[in-house]
Design an enzyme around this catalytic site. Sequence first.
Site, PDB file in Angstrom:
ATOM      1  CG  HIS A  98      -1.688  -1.226   1.376  1.00  0.00           C
ATOM      2  ND1 HIS A  98      -2.570  -1.645   0.303  1.00  0.00           N
ATOM      3  CD2 HIS A  98      -1.692  -2.108   2.433  1.00  0.00           C
ATOM      4  CE1 HIS A  98      -3.160  -2.892   1.072  1.00  0.00           C
ATOM      5  NE2 HIS A  98      -2.664  -3.143   2.114  1.00  0.00           N
ATOM      6  CG  HIS A 104       1.244  -6.429   3.358  1.00  0.00           C
ATOM      7  ND1 HIS A 104       1.539  -5.167   3.139  1.00  0.00           N
ATOM      8  CD2 HIS A 104      -0.301  -6.801   3.508  1.00  0.00           C
ATOM      9  CE1 HIS A 104       0.224  -4.746   2.698  1.00  0.00           C
ATOM     10  NE2 HIS A 104      -0.714  -5.546   2.659  1.00  0.00           N
ATOM     11  NE  ARG A 151      -4.674  -8.529  -6.671  1.00  0.00           N
ATOM     12  CZ  ARG A 151      -5.675  -8.071  -7.162  1.00  0.00           C
ATOM     13  NH1 ARG A 151      -5.547  -7.531  -8.571  1.00  0.00           N
ATOM     14  NH2 ARG A 151      -6.828  -7.542  -6.657  1.00  0.00           N
TER      15      ARG A 151
END
Length: 309
Positions: A95, A170, A190
Amino acid sequence: MSNILKLSPSFKDYIWGGNKLMTQYGVKDMDRVAEAWVLSAHPDGPSYLPDGTTFADKLAELGANAMGKNCANFKDFPQLIKLIDAMSDLSVQVHPSDEYALKNEGQFGKTEMWYILDADEGAGIYYGFQKDVTRAEMEEAIRTNTLTDILRFVPVQPGESYFIPSGTIHAIGKGLLIAEIQQNSNVTYRVYDYGRKDAQGNTRPLHVEKALEVSNLTRAADPAEPTQTIVEGGVFTEISSCEYFTVTKLEADGTVTIDNPDSFMAVLITEGEGTIDGEKFVQYDTFFIPANNGEVELSGKFQALLSEV
């Protein structure tokens, strides 16, 4: 209890989801539930009051005072709380920061924390890199589908928590049930999705270039040691803190009081049952307490996550 809001979630049916949350909430019209957005003012998945009002609309009615003076620097409500049921591995993702997300996506970035509610034997998370890497090394690992070989895999147990600042690559592994407390954002880049295809035979889009721009390439930090406060009737353990949220785990066996003069407080019941200002609660019930509400009494044998700014 009149000022305390009990919320109901929106549900998401992503391809990796399972049936634990379906069973918990009695969902009948979905094949699976990957996420329950239990406290959300985000338009992609609002939570609701019993009368059908969205949490966002109720916040607008209550005004800025309900958020509290600690939230004065936030234009929008700062947090989003989810339950996540991973029957399969989630994609490897990252993110962006606020600065990058506001410039490129028109919304804030995403720092988050995970609290492990349940874990199958051997289940774990990917959490940053095993060691410092270069952008070229990350790019090559993505190209050759070997990215997970250089990520830090951490086996996890119920009751553990992990802080995931923006920029940390992550993934949540299969067999985990997690409570996630995060910034009020839905921006995800992604990076790797195991070659999966949806029901129509399509792979999900990747966001490799943006991920390369925002990823922190240094080794993942170890989780910080929590701090505890013992009171009559319970134990408060601060498990995560940053500018967007401070999360405290409450383990109660009796009656405790909480007060939140400077910030709203979100209460997510993670185990057990009891009452909040006399109203009964059970596992995964979620409440919003406005700032300056005054003392709130919680009674029973239960565990809860308390989130504020």
